[in-house]
Enzyme design. Sequence first.
Site, PDB file in Angstrom:
ATOM      1  N   GLY A 126       0.347   5.481   1.002  1.00 13.53           N
ATOM      2  CA  GLY A 126      -0.424   6.442   1.392  1.00 13.53           C
ATOM      3  C   GLY A 126       0.318   7.971   2.013  1.00 13.53           C
ATOM      4  O   GLY A 126       1.611   7.771   1.430  1.00 13.53           O
ATOM      5  N   GLY A 175       3.156   7.163   3.990  1.00 12.47           N
ATOM      6  CA  GLY A 175       4.485   6.318   3.423  1.00 12.47           C
ATOM      7  C   GLY A 175       4.079   5.149   2.526  1.00 12.47           C
ATOM      8  O   GLY A 175       2.970   5.119   2.053  1.00 12.47           O
ATOM      9  N   VAL A 176       5.196   4.269   2.277  1.00 13.12           N
ATOM     10  CA  VAL A 176       4.657   2.973   1.452  1.00 13.12           C
ATOM     11  C   VAL A 176       4.982   1.789   2.436  1.00 13.12           C
ATOM     12  O   VAL A 176       5.678   1.849   3.559  1.00 13.12           O
ATOM     13  CB  VAL A 176       5.866   3.003   0.358  1.00 13.12           C
ATOM     14  CG1 VAL A 176       5.582   1.819  -0.434  1.00 13.12           C
ATOM     15  CG2 VAL A 176       6.064   4.329  -0.313  1.00 13.12           C
ATOM     16  N   VAL A 177       4.050   0.830   2.323  1.00 12.31           N
ATOM     17  CA  VAL A 177       4.389  -0.252   2.946  1.00 12.31           C
ATOM     18  C   VAL A 177       4.570  -1.589   2.157  1.00 12.31           C
ATOM     19  O   VAL A 177       3.815  -1.805   1.068  1.00 12.31           O
ATOM     20  CB  VAL A 177       2.814  -0.795   3.901  1.00 12.31           C
ATOM     21  CG1 VAL A 177       3.140  -2.010   4.550  1.00 12.31           C
ATOM     22  CG2 VAL A 177       2.787   0.371   4.889  1.00 12.31           C
ATOM     23  N   ASP A 218      -6.775   7.206  15.115  1.00  6.59           N
ATOM     24  CA  ASP A 218      -7.101   6.827  13.855  1.00  6.59           C
ATOM     25  C   ASP A 218      -7.822   5.449  13.619  1.00  6.59           C
ATOM     26  O   ASP A 218      -7.612   4.781  12.762  1.00  6.59           O
ATOM     27  CB  ASP A 218      -5.935   7.277  13.145  1.00  6.59           C
ATOM     28  CG  ASP A 218      -6.336   7.076  11.370  1.00  6.59           C
ATOM     29  OD1 ASP A 218      -7.316   7.467  10.888  1.00  6.59           O
ATOM     30  OD2 ASP A 218      -5.373   7.087  10.545  1.00  6.59           O
ATOM     31  N   GLY A 273       0.843  -1.181   0.196  1.00  5.72           N
ATOM     32  CA  GLY A 273      -0.030  -0.026   0.041  1.00  5.72           C
ATOM     33  C   GLY A 273       0.769   1.197  -0.121  1.00  5.72           C
ATOM     34  O   GLY A 273       1.748   1.260   0.527  1.00  5.72           O
TER      35      GLY A 273
END
Length: 369
Positions: free
Chosen positions: A33, A36-38, A143, A31
């Site tokens: 967003g 950042g990046v996963v 969140d 993913g």
Amino acid sequence: MSHKKATLLDAERLLHTFIDHDSIQLTSILGIGAYGVVYLGLNILSNRYYAVKLLTHMNISYNEPYIHAYLSGHPNILRFEKIVHEEYRTFMVIEYTPDGDLFAAITQNKYNIVGNNDAIRHVFLQIIDAVQFCHQNNIAHRDLKPENIMLGPQLQVKLADFGLATLNSVSNEFGCGSTFYFSPECQGASASASLSSSSSTQNQPLNGYSTQKNDIWSLGVILINLTAGRNPWKQATMKNSTFATYARNPRHFFRTILPCISEELERILLRIFCLNPARRISLPELRVYIQKCQSFVQPQTMAQHSKKKSLLVVVQPTNKRHNLPHHHHHLPQPKTKKRAVVNTMSYSDSVTETMLHYVGGYTDEDYCY
Ligand SMILES: *[C@@H]1O[C@H](CO)[C@@H](O)[C@H](O)[C@H]1NC(C)=O
Ligand SMILES: *[C@@H]1O[C@H](CO)[C@@H](O)[C@H](O)[C@H]1NC(C)=O
Ligand SMILES: *[C@@H]1O[C@H](CO)[C@@H](O)[C@H](O)[C@H]1NC(C)=O
């Protein structure tokens, strides 16, 4: 658009490279967003998969690895493995859950959770336990949403993403989280300004909000999503007519817009969506109510659920707000008076006034049912 593309290209640049002394290979992108990046990481020594999060906004998420590491170990919190610094990059290596998140589970109805009493109770109690563990450690998540709740085997809940988590019990970072889920008091300047524009100096914007009470509000939105597969409102501001309807006359609101929920659940929702955060339900209390709740859904209406969709009428807010200055000297109406309007969708001036006072930092002991 082009910005997003650039991010993807940046993310792709690291694909198939190794981190952590060549032990973990970044094999694919899970993913991307704002956070950042996963990546999906494979530890080639143990042959185990991990989620590897590249932290790009170290300023914003400065606390994330430390908070996550601190909470790791609880059965309902996603396990934190380690933090890896490579040159100028920082990665968080965390548990990988192949079963995905609660959002996908709800929208694709993968595990038949929505409207299923046992599944709702099982999942929601674990979410409460995870959040309670955070709060006991003086951390608020900020969140909470189905996208941040990962699922393990047998619908085991694993709370994830501590990028917005805070150690502050009171925060003035308004609008923190996702619009669907955050509380009215977390809306911040724009929302409260518009609310108090026509009223007296008594309505000052809030200086801060309780981060833990805000989490509890978000849990209510998740509970509705689990039960009805819907969200109650887009945003908890008076600008949203659905929310305004609720704020003006909470009783029977939920069963009017969501006929499939039970009276028991409606009573719980009224305690969660208490506009005054000080009177909002506590987590231990909520846990007991959820355990005791026999049915979240209304058995008879389940079959007719699709038919009843025509009942999802949004009552437009009236302009009564503009009359407010005239009502300002009125004392809050006694409870018996409020009960008289309970069966209608008409608005009580006193409730509107209470809401406005509340948004201005005013609390009204008579408000919550
Ligand atoms: C990061 O923090 C530093 C120091 O607090 C600040 O000067 C800088 O503007 C911040 N950068 C961003 C992108 O927020
Ligand atoms: C609730 O669930 C539905 C899917 O059933 C989804 O489309 C929607 O975005 C969810 N909303 C919230 C606020 O969780
Ligand atoms: C208010 O929320 C409802 C439910 O999510 C949504 O359908 C509606 O479009 C929203 N209204 C505004 C003005 O945002």
